[in-house]
Design an enzyme around this catalytic site. Structure first.
Site, PDB file in Angstrom:
ATOM      1  N   LYS A 127      13.910 -14.756  -2.292  1.00 14.20           N
ATOM      2  CA  LYS A 127      14.481 -13.431  -2.915  1.00 14.20           C
ATOM      3  C   LYS A 127      15.082 -12.327  -1.820  1.00 14.20           C
ATOM      4  CE  LYS A 127      14.800  -9.806  -5.886  1.00 14.20           C
ATOM      5  NZ  LYS A 127      13.617  -9.261  -6.393  1.00 14.20           N
TER       6      LYS A 127
ATOM      7  N   LYS B 258      14.430  -0.884   0.705  1.00 20.30           N
ATOM      8  CA  LYS B 258      13.284  -1.445   0.745  1.00 20.30           C
ATOM      9  C   LYS B 258      13.487  -3.097   0.858  1.00 20.30           C
ATOM     10  CE  LYS B 258      10.697  -3.111  -2.196  1.00 20.30           C
ATOM     11  NZ  LYS B 258      10.444  -4.362  -2.902  1.00 20.30           N
TER      12      LYS B 258
END
Length: 293
Positions: free
Chosen positions: A172, A240
């Site tokens: 990811k 983030k």
């Protein structure tokens, strides 16, 4: 695999994912700190719970979809959290995007409570969650991945077991690296085309049909040219995620020079007050750098 699911985190992604599972016939008990988020699930036939314990105590599968590592640690590892309330043998599937080391820690501590754990972050954004066409990259034991296959088939179109615990999060991170870089380059292309007096919409249509084509150009070129940045995935969250990318690079002892620059551009977008916009809003940063914002 039984059809009892406790689903924690019913936001932009988790909300439609839980609804799709309920619509597919699963018995879904949901929990979210924001009570209005539960309405979508209950309307689809799911159950709203007031506590984490109520959602997970009788579940055979627990799914978490939370913003970041601290929230996963609080919900899963914290007092009266998932580990304290899930029954032995429960399959915990964390579909959040967090640091790989957090996923490995959750898996290790979960095993001490006789829980099976997968890290299974997703890509595809809000529309992919709504349509059930997410890409799912799963880390953990292969037998647990196969046990979750029915659930994954409801939620996603591309589902791959990518390795051991934490591997899903590393894949990811790579996904977010590529997505951020493509957004930055599409933004630069728009600025170049417009500054040169070329119709950006027409130009991007040609690019989308050639070697430069991408899913981002397919889905986002029109909204970017129109400066429509309604969030499907917020800049705040991509900021983030780029932190996860850079931390993973440091751990692996590799250099990601383009990734580092992309992280800085996304950080600039957030610092300039655009954190709540869709990550395609990176265009605004590129425009400002060229004096066209």
């Amino acid at each position: 695999m039984s059809n009892s699911i406790g689903f924690i985190g019913l936001g932009i992604m988790g909300g439609p994912m839980s609804v799709n599972l309920a619509a597919a016939g699963y018995d879904v008990a949901g929990y979210d700190v924001h009570r209005p988020a539960l309405a979508q699930l209950t309307a689809a036939g799911g159950r709203a719970c007031d506590r984490i314990a109520d959602a997970v105590a009788d579940a055979d599968v627990v799914i978490t979809m939370l913003p970041d590592s601290p929230q996963v640690e609080e919900v899963v590892l914290g007092e009266d959290g998932v580990l304290d309330n899930a029954k032995p043998g429960t399959l915990l599937i964390d579909m959040s995007t967090i640091r790989p080391e957090t996923s490995r820690r959750v898996a290790a501590l979960g095993s001490t409570r006789c829980l099976r754990v997968l890290d299974a972050p997703v890509s595809g954004g809000q529309q992919g969650a709504i349509d059930g066409t997410l890409s799912i990259m799963a880390g953990g034991e292969e037998k647990d991945f196969h046990a979750a296959s029915g659930i994954f088939e409801v939620l996603g179109k591309t589902v791959v077991h990518v390795g051991p615990h934490g591997a899903g999060q590393t894949v990811k991170a790579a996904n977010q690296l590529v997505v951020g870089g493509i957004y930055a380059l599409v933004a630069e292309a728009i600025v170049l085309l417009e500054a040169s007096g070329v119709d950006a919409g027409a130009g991007l249509e040609v690019l989308a049909g050639g070697l430069a084509g991408s899913r981002i150009l397919e889905l986002k070129r029109k909204s970017m040219v129109a400066r429509e940045f309604q969030p499907g995935f917020r800049i705040d969250l991509h900021h983030k995620d780029m932190g996860i990318v850079l931390a993973a690079a440091r751990e692996a002892e590799v250099a990601l020079p383009v990734g580092a620059l992309t992280a800085q551009l996304i950080g600039a977008a957030r610092a300039q007050g655009d954190g709540g916009l869709d990550h395609s809003g990176l265009l605004r940063v590129v425009e400002r750098l060229s004096g066209r914002g």
